[in-house]
Design a protein around this motif. Structure first.
Motif, PDB file in Angstrom:
ATOM      1  N   GLY A   1       0.794  -1.213   0.000  1.00  0.00           N
ATOM      2  CA  GLY A   1       0.000   0.000   0.000  1.00  0.00           C
ATOM      3  C   GLY A   1       0.827   1.263   0.000  1.00  0.00           C
ATOM      4  N   GLU A   2       2.142   1.115  -0.029  1.00  0.00           N
ATOM      5  CA  GLU A   2       3.016   2.288  -0.074  1.00  0.00           C
ATOM      6  C   GLU A   2       3.033   2.873  -1.488  1.00  0.00           C
ATOM      7  N   GLY A   3       3.650   4.029  -1.634  1.00  0.00           N
ATOM      8  CA  GLY A   3       3.713   4.671  -2.937  1.00  0.00           C
ATOM      9  C   GLY A   3       5.042   4.464  -3.639  1.00  0.00           C
TER      10      GLY A   3
ATOM     11  N   GLY B   1      -0.575  14.187  -3.342  1.00  0.00           N
ATOM     12  CA  GLY B   1      -1.130  13.541  -2.172  1.00  0.00           C
ATOM     13  C   GLY B   1      -2.028  14.478  -1.377  1.00  0.00           C
TER      14      GLY B   1
ATOM     15  N   LEU C   1      -1.419   7.239  -9.252  1.00  0.00           N
ATOM     16  CA  LEU C   1      -1.770   6.784  -7.910  1.00  0.00           C
ATOM     17  C   LEU C   1      -0.535   6.533  -7.045  1.00  0.00           C
TER      18      LEU C   1
ATOM     19  N   LEU D   1       0.319   8.434  -3.444  1.00  0.00           N
ATOM     20  CA  LEU D   1       0.475   7.658  -2.214  1.00  0.00           C
ATOM     21  C   LEU D   1       1.842   7.888  -1.576  1.00  0.00           C
TER      22      LEU D   1
ATOM     23  N   LYS E   1       1.993  10.651   0.945  1.00  0.00           N
ATOM     24  CA  LYS E   1       1.344  10.379   2.237  1.00  0.00           C
ATOM     25  C   LYS E   1       0.400  11.505   2.665  1.00  0.00           C
TER      26      LYS E   1
ATOM     27  N   ALA F   1      -5.554  10.173  -2.491  1.00  0.00           N
ATOM     28  CA  ALA F   1      -4.842   9.460  -3.550  1.00  0.00           C
ATOM     29  C   ALA F   1      -5.865   9.274  -4.662  1.00  0.00           C
TER      30      ALA F   1
END
Length: 357
Positions: free
Chosen positions: A132-134, A258, A308, A312, A315, A319
């Motif tokens: 789920g991180e960018g 973000g 996306l 992300l 943070k 998003a």
């Protein structure tokens, strides 16, 4: 026999298989298109009439054997025509307008420049799906920055000065008299420089958080003799400096942030009393089934790969991806204090919004 087996349609499967094989071939061939652009092969063929592989190699200073193999791939993809009798290859003028002229509104090779940067991030994107991180914009290779600038510039050349700015109430008149403009998320500065060339009485400041892009923008401003009224500086969309701007622009970048609300709040804080904020976004629907078309497919795929993940990585509270829908972005703008929201222009690829307090 289960119900699935009873309803399985082999003709549908075969048709879909053919489509996947065709598109797989196009994906592989895309790199040859990128090479043709990068190495000047299309430019060398444009307007030159039929050329042998040797003649094209001589024109470009490239190895003939590689050029001959590249031409075979171009013929297979029907980008180039082949005359067997003369053993010569022709790039039709209609194809050259799409592949060889950066100033043409139909120039469309920017997408192919981006491909390498996209595929290079497959491992990082797979991991992002799991965590789920960018994946930050700055973490991609230079091909993304160059390709994005190349991809969007023709649209800006075709419409920015002639259609988009005139659709904003009173903005052109201000620019002609002399206005203060901030171009936020300017990248290589193509949009900034186009406006500066058209309105010599105005002053323009381009901002982007990506240092190498700002360096390129400064170089282009100097080369075009516009650095007397255009400056480029590193700053984020939430803290760019200045005040009392008559026009603040976000070209195809708000959805990548973000914190788009923070960016619009900063715009609201730095606008002149009767200033305008122009937001240019992809002409995409928030309803996924309404994006079933070639442009929709390209945009939504690029959203998975870069829009996306970039948002992300910052943070922030949002998003969006590049197809959040107008109502979502309008709500963010209203919360930021820009409550006067107007769809000024709608074209095949973009929607242009005018925002005021």
């Amino acid at each position: 026999m289960n119900n699935s087996e009873a309803t399985f349609d082999n003709s549908v499967m075969t048709e879909f298989l053919e489509r996947v094989v065709t598109e797989g071939g196009a994906a592989v061939a895309g790199l040859t298109t990128a090479l043709g652009d990068r190495l000047g092969l299309y430019v060398a063929m444009a307007g030159a009439g039929p050329l042998t592989s040797g003649q094209l190699a001589e024109r470009t200073g490239l190895n003939e054997r590689y050029v001959r193999e590249w031409l075979a791939a171009q013929v297979a993809g029907e980008y180039v025509r082949y005359d067997a009798e003369g053993d010569a290859y022709l790039l039709p003028d209609e194809h050259a307008a799409v592949l060889a002229d950066p100033d043409s509104p139909t120039y469309a090779v920017g997408t192919f420049r981006i491909l390498g940067a996209f595929y290079d991030k497959e491992d990082a994107l797979a991991e992002a799906f799991r965590t789920g991180e960018g994946v930050g914009w700055q973490d991609y290779s230079r091909g993304l920055f160059e390709g994005t600038a190349t991809l969007f510039r023709p649209g800006y050349v075709a419409a920015l000065v002639s259609e988009w700015l005139p659709a904003l109430d009173g903005v052109v008149e201000k620019l002609e008299r002399g206005a203060s403009v901030a171009d936020v998320g300017c990248g290589f500065g193509h949009s900034t420089l186009l406006m500066a060339r058209a309105f010599p009485q105005s002053r323009f400041r381009g901002y982007d958080f990506h240092g190498p892009s700002i360096e390129t923008a400064r170089r282009l401003a100097s080369e075009q003799g516009l650095d007397d009224r255009v400056t480029f500086d590193v700053a984020t969309a939430q803290d760019f400096p200045g005040e009392k701007y008559d026009l603040i622009t976000f070209f195809d970048c708000l959805h990548d942030l973000g914190d788009p609300g923070g960016a619009l709040r900063r715009a609201e804080q730095t606008l002149a009393e009767d200033g305008t904020c122009m937001v240019v976004e992809p002409n995409m629907s928030g309803e996924v089934v309404e994006n079933i078309n070639p442009l929709g497919r390209a945009f939504t795929a690029s959203s998975v790969i870069v829009c996306l993940p970039a948002a992300l990585a910052q943070k922030g509270p949002h998003a969006l991806g590049n197809h959040p829908g107008e109502e979502t972005e309008r709500a963010i703008a209203e919360e930021a204090g820009l409550r006067d929201w107007t769809l000024a222009v709608e074209g095949p690829t973009n929607r242009v919004y005018a925002l005021k307090r």
